[in-house]
Design a protein around this motif. Sequence first.
Motif, PDB file in Angstrom:
ATOM      1  N   GLN A 194       0.977  -1.291   0.123  1.00  0.00           N
ATOM      2  CA  GLN A 194       0.030   0.179  -0.033  1.00  0.00           C
ATOM      3  C   GLN A 194       0.839   1.202  -0.058  1.00  0.00           C
ATOM      4  O   GLN A 194       0.323   2.235   0.378  1.00  0.00           O
ATOM      5  CB  GLN A 194      -0.886   0.050   0.982  1.00  0.00           C
ATOM      6  N   PHE A 195       1.986   1.063  -0.359  1.00  0.00           N
ATOM      7  CA  PHE A 195       2.888   2.358  -0.642  1.00  0.00           C
ATOM      8  C   PHE A 195       2.959   2.557  -2.214  1.00  0.00           C
ATOM      9  O   PHE A 195       2.782   1.675  -2.877  1.00  0.00           O
ATOM     10  CB  PHE A 195       4.545   2.104  -0.244  1.00  0.00           C
ATOM     11  N   ILE A 196       2.864   3.973  -2.407  1.00  0.00           N
ATOM     12  CA  ILE A 196       2.894   4.376  -4.005  1.00  0.00           C
ATOM     13  C   ILE A 196       4.185   4.282  -4.550  1.00  0.00           C
ATOM     14  O   ILE A 196       5.214   4.667  -4.030  1.00  0.00           O
ATOM     15  CB  ILE A 196       2.451   5.653  -4.208  1.00  0.00           C
ATOM     16  N   LEU A 197       4.529   3.225  -5.388  1.00  0.00           N
ATOM     17  CA  LEU A 197       6.029   3.074  -6.011  1.00  0.00           C
ATOM     18  C   LEU A 197       6.360   4.030  -7.072  1.00  0.00           C
ATOM     19  O   LEU A 197       7.381   4.393  -7.190  1.00  0.00           O
ATOM     20  CB  LEU A 197       5.909   1.406  -6.570  1.00  0.00           C
ATOM     21  N   PHE A 198       5.174   4.262  -7.920  1.00  0.00           N
ATOM     22  CA  PHE A 198       5.593   4.863  -9.187  1.00  0.00           C
ATOM     23  C   PHE A 198       4.196   5.363  -9.860  1.00  0.00           C
ATOM     24  O   PHE A 198       3.223   4.736  -9.369  1.00  0.00           O
ATOM     25  CB  PHE A 198       6.312   4.188 -10.273  1.00  0.00           C
ATOM     26  N   TYR A 199       3.963   6.609 -10.662  1.00  0.00           N
ATOM     27  CA  TYR A 199       2.752   6.814 -11.056  1.00  0.00           C
ATOM     28  C   TYR A 199       3.271   7.820 -12.440  1.00  0.00           C
ATOM     29  O   TYR A 199       4.187   8.105 -12.695  1.00  0.00           O
ATOM     30  CB  TYR A 199       2.259   7.777  -9.940  1.00  0.00           C
TER      31      TYR A 199
ATOM     32  N   HIS B 229      -8.210   5.470  -0.195  1.00  0.00           N
ATOM     33  CA  HIS B 229      -7.513   6.638   0.898  1.00  0.00           C
ATOM     34  C   HIS B 229      -7.363   7.844   0.249  1.00  0.00           C
ATOM     35  O   HIS B 229      -8.051   8.822   0.675  1.00  0.00           O
ATOM     36  CB  HIS B 229      -6.262   6.125   1.195  1.00  0.00           C
ATOM     37  N   ILE B 230      -7.012   7.844  -1.061  1.00  0.00           N
ATOM     38  CA  ILE B 230      -6.732   9.318  -1.610  1.00  0.00           C
ATOM     39  C   ILE B 230      -7.972   9.816  -1.894  1.00  0.00           C
ATOM     40  O   ILE B 230      -8.191  11.027  -1.823  1.00  0.00           O
ATOM     41  CB  ILE B 230      -5.951   9.035  -2.799  1.00  0.00           C
TER      42      ILE B 230
ATOM     43  N   ARG C  58      -9.106  11.117   1.969  1.00  0.00           N
ATOM     44  CA  ARG C  58      -8.500  12.454   1.933  1.00  0.00           C
ATOM     45  C   ARG C  58      -9.252  13.125   0.969  1.00  0.00           C
ATOM     46  O   ARG C  58      -8.708  14.540   0.916  1.00  0.00           O
ATOM     47  CB  ARG C  58      -6.732  12.162   1.917  1.00  0.00           C
ATOM     48  N   SER C  59     -10.247  12.856   0.475  1.00  0.00           N
ATOM     49  CA  SER C  59     -11.232  13.797  -0.323  1.00  0.00           C
ATOM     50  C   SER C  59     -10.385  14.551  -1.618  1.00  0.00           C
ATOM     51  O   SER C  59     -10.778  15.603  -1.981  1.00  0.00           O
ATOM     52  CB  SER C  59     -12.076  14.694   0.341  1.00  0.00           C
ATOM     53  N   PHE C  60      -9.402  13.695  -2.024  1.00  0.00           N
ATOM     54  CA  PHE C  60      -8.688  14.446  -3.319  1.00  0.00           C
ATOM     55  C   PHE C  60      -9.233  13.820  -4.461  1.00  0.00           C
ATOM     56  O   PHE C  60      -9.118  12.851  -5.043  1.00  0.00           O
ATOM     57  CB  PHE C  60      -7.034  14.047  -3.132  1.00  0.00           C
ATOM     58  N   ARG C  61     -10.271  14.547  -5.048  1.00  0.00           N
ATOM     59  CA  ARG C  61     -11.166  14.269  -6.349  1.00  0.00           C
ATOM     60  C   ARG C  61     -10.716  15.251  -7.447  1.00  0.00           C
ATOM     61  O   ARG C  61     -11.230  15.009  -8.361  1.00  0.00           O
ATOM     62  CB  ARG C  61     -12.564  14.147  -5.858  1.00  0.00           C
TER      63      ARG C  61
ATOM     64  N   ILE D 152       2.902  15.170  -5.037  1.00  0.00           N
ATOM     65  CA  ILE D 152       2.802  15.651  -3.697  1.00  0.00           C
ATOM     66  C   ILE D 152       1.894  14.634  -2.966  1.00  0.00           C
ATOM     67  O   ILE D 152       1.951  14.437  -2.007  1.00  0.00           O
ATOM     68  CB  ILE D 152       2.400  17.107  -3.591  1.00  0.00           C
ATOM     69  N   VAL D 153       0.665  14.435  -3.593  1.00  0.00           N
ATOM     70  CA  VAL D 153      -0.269  13.616  -2.815  1.00  0.00           C
ATOM     71  C   VAL D 153       0.227  12.196  -2.723  1.00  0.00           C
ATOM     72  O   VAL D 153      -0.041  11.581  -1.806  1.00  0.00           O
ATOM     73  CB  VAL D 153      -1.473  13.561  -3.764  1.00  0.00           C
ATOM     74  N   ALA D 154       1.057  11.617  -3.640  1.00  0.00           N
ATOM     75  CA  ALA D 154       1.703  10.330  -3.541  1.00  0.00           C
ATOM     76  C   ALA D 154       2.647  10.379  -2.288  1.00  0.00           C
ATOM     77  O   ALA D 154       2.784   9.522  -1.431  1.00  0.00           O
ATOM     78  CB  ALA D 154       2.384  10.053  -4.883  1.00  0.00           C
ATOM     79  N   LEU D 155       3.501  11.544  -2.390  1.00  0.00           N
ATOM     80  CA  LEU D 155       4.554  11.598  -1.250  1.00  0.00           C
ATOM     81  C   LEU D 155       3.885  11.568   0.185  1.00  0.00           C
ATOM     82  O   LEU D 155       4.274  11.163   1.285  1.00  0.00           O
ATOM     83  CB  LEU D 155       5.445  12.690  -1.266  1.00  0.00           C
ATOM     84  N   ALA D 156       2.849  12.492   0.196  1.00  0.00           N
ATOM     85  CA  ALA D 156       1.931  12.505   1.491  1.00  0.00           C
ATOM     86  C   ALA D 156       1.450  11.128   1.736  1.00  0.00           C
ATOM     87  O   ALA D 156       1.420  10.994   3.116  1.00  0.00           O
ATOM     88  CB  ALA D 156       1.009  13.566   1.329  1.00  0.00           C
ATOM     89  N   HIS D 157       0.913  10.545   0.940  1.00  0.00           N
ATOM     90  CA  HIS D 157       0.413   9.030   1.292  1.00  0.00           C
ATOM     91  C   HIS D 157       1.410   8.196   1.493  1.00  0.00           C
ATOM     92  O   HIS D 157       1.185   7.653   2.813  1.00  0.00           O
ATOM     93  CB  HIS D 157      -0.236   8.524   0.131  1.00  0.00           C
ATOM     94  N   ASN D 158       2.521   8.330   1.221  1.00  0.00           N
ATOM     95  CA  ASN D 158       3.606   7.148   1.813  1.00  0.00           C
ATOM     96  C   ASN D 158       4.113   7.748   3.037  1.00  0.00           C
ATOM     97  O   ASN D 158       4.361   6.816   4.012  1.00  0.00           O
ATOM     98  CB  ASN D 158       4.793   7.506   0.770  1.00  0.00           C
ATOM     99  N   LEU D 159       4.098   9.028   3.387  1.00  0.00           N
ATOM    100  CA  LEU D 159       4.613   9.614   4.815  1.00  0.00           C
ATOM    101  C   LEU D 159       3.727   9.231   5.725  1.00  0.00           C
ATOM    102  O   LEU D 159       3.922   8.871   6.830  1.00  0.00           O
ATOM    103  CB  LEU D 159       4.808  11.146   4.584  1.00  0.00           C
ATOM    104  N   LEU D 160       2.280   9.293   5.298  1.00  0.00           N
ATOM    105  CA  LEU D 160       1.066   8.978   6.086  1.00  0.00           C
ATOM    106  C   LEU D 160       1.206   7.557   6.618  1.00  0.00           C
ATOM    107  O   LEU D 160       0.997   7.000   7.557  1.00  0.00           O
ATOM    108  CB  LEU D 160      -0.202   9.401   5.749  1.00  0.00           C
ATOM    109  N   LYS D 161       1.662   6.839   5.577  1.00  0.00           N
ATOM    110  CA  LYS D 161       1.675   5.224   5.592  1.00  0.00           C
ATOM    111  C   LYS D 161       2.958   4.862   6.718  1.00  0.00           C
ATOM    112  O   LYS D 161       2.646   4.071   7.462  1.00  0.00           O
ATOM    113  CB  LYS D 161       1.898   4.570   4.387  1.00  0.00           C
ATOM    114  N   VAL D 162       3.840   5.738   6.781  1.00  0.00           N
ATOM    115  CA  VAL D 162       5.123   5.265   7.365  1.00  0.00           C
ATOM    116  C   VAL D 162       4.620   5.706   9.015  1.00  0.00           C
ATOM    117  O   VAL D 162       4.947   5.107   9.863  1.00  0.00           O
ATOM    118  CB  VAL D 162       6.135   6.028   7.121  1.00  0.00           C
TER     119      VAL D 162
END
Length: 638
Positions: free
Chosen positions: A348-353, A534-535, A539-542, A558-568
Amino acid sequence: MEVTRQPTQERAIFLRNLTTTTEQYTMQQKLSLEDIEWKTVAKRDLAPTFKAYDNKQAQMILDLEMYIPAHHVARVIDEMIEAIPDQQLFAHYTGGGRSSYHPKMMLKVILYGYSQKVYSCRGIEKLLRENIPAMWLAAMQQPDFRTLNDFRGVRLKSLMDELFETMIQKLIADHYITMENYFLDGTKIEANAGKYSFVWKKSTLRFEEKLKEKVQATLAHIHTLTQQEASEYAAAEPDEFPAKLEKAAVVLEEKVEELTEQIAAATGSEERKSLRKERSVLKQPLKQIREDFLPRFTKYEQQKACFGDRNSYSKTDSDATFMRMKEDHMKNGQLKPGYNVQMATENQFILFYSLHQRPTDTRCFIPHMEQLAASSLPFPKTVVADADYGSEENYLYAMGEEKEPRFDFLIPYGNYMKEKTRRYKKDIRHASNWTYDEHDDRFICPNGRYVRFKKYQMKKNASGLEQSFKIYECEDCSGCPFKASCTKAKGNRKVHWNTVWEELKAKAKKALEDDEKSAIYALRKVEVESVFGHIKGNRSFRRFSLRGQDKVHTEFGIVALAHNLLKVAGIRLTAFLKKRQHKKSWAENITLFHPTFYFGDLLDSPFFLGCRYSSMCEQSDNSSASASRPRSTSTPRR
């Protein structure tokens, strides 16, 4: 109301001298409620007391960090950003001018805002004035929303890919991810554009054709007016209309100037009136060419260049394509401007986009994998995706041109689930259910007739891939009782068989039916679908806040980085709670077994029995002395 306990004399003496042994504790629990007397006592009138409160008093916070828990997401953001070398961030700044805000501080503040569901720069500016973790990350600095927006939209545009890859490398080093299983899926996110600002490719081409017809008639009319001067412009090819119109306009302008000079030299009013009438007839098509035809041709050329291989775009954000979204509040299948976000996850970590303008996931697979291969991240061993990616082109890309495949894939094709049903296996329309004679290269239809090979045929699909088909035709379908359910053709039944596609389908089917690999594929919904939830849900990012594909790419980074940091941060919080629960349960176990551990073996010892006997003797002497004293009626102090 206060309660006074008045036990009997003998039990009062026993309770006053009660020790902490296990046996005496058990006896205390066996006291019956019948020995407790309830007595009503008058309550004293006490004044209410409060803790000191004065919000006008000057207060000082010496250290903001002391108010932030150890497992808070702000600490994770601070740790991750501080791990980035300064030279990597300073390389995107030019020297001179006024001192800028530190890029690490700006990164921390923006990432923290996105982690708290604050996506506007005005909202992040408000956090810097009111939120303690944001104040700590910014070191009490307060950049305004314009500075934040400039950093997000301009500075991060050239920095985002490198920054994201650095973060993923750190997650790999910290053993959060391994990049072995690559769970890929796509979602559509609405662009920052008007819902009704659409431009359709078919409409543009239709309008252009009508304009060319009108121009052709106008050029013929100009030929009639100017006689020999514009005769060479009357017959024009469709692609030469703008150049022909420009030449016709020049001829008309020269003719108008000549008439203007003649009007100035004319002496009679009738002559001037006739010349002005002739000039006005020429001015009308000239004005139409300059103000209508040529601007419209220029507009249509710009629109066709903006379309590319798309069928639509938005006037507000020309990079956005109109797509069908799941969030359809009108319930009418309304198309909205948006982007197709292709994203891969593991644990559930974003690896690439990657962001695409194509609405279908099938044609986004190869561009996404090419971008991953061009990055510094390690290439995955296995790619897991749903049936939207199962096409011949994508399978061939995964197989590679060399003998060794680029990567293993767990991607079902479109009819994979349907082919498992009993109804499909009994349907005689599908040639895959017929008997195939490999030696003679022919099929045997359900009626027992031969369907022989006739020829090869090449076809090109929508993405431009050339496919080779083998055409089989039945020897005779006349009088066949199954023809109505087998084919709708008037003649004999023909079978178009793609050998390459069938081999690739067999390989994909074999991989999906393997026990070990099927367990990996079953994790797909848990992996990537939950991240989308989750996104977009939690977190209501639509909807994007920026416009343009480059800026939108930065914002989703930025959204992907914030998601990974919240996961950590969530993993650290879980570990902290487990550790505290383990300590609590260990302490409870020690407290529970403490009396048994120390006194369980001593209850029957001679030393313990002797102590109990001497204690009972003292109790009997004290009880006889207290019996001669009068009993007090005052309320005992608790």
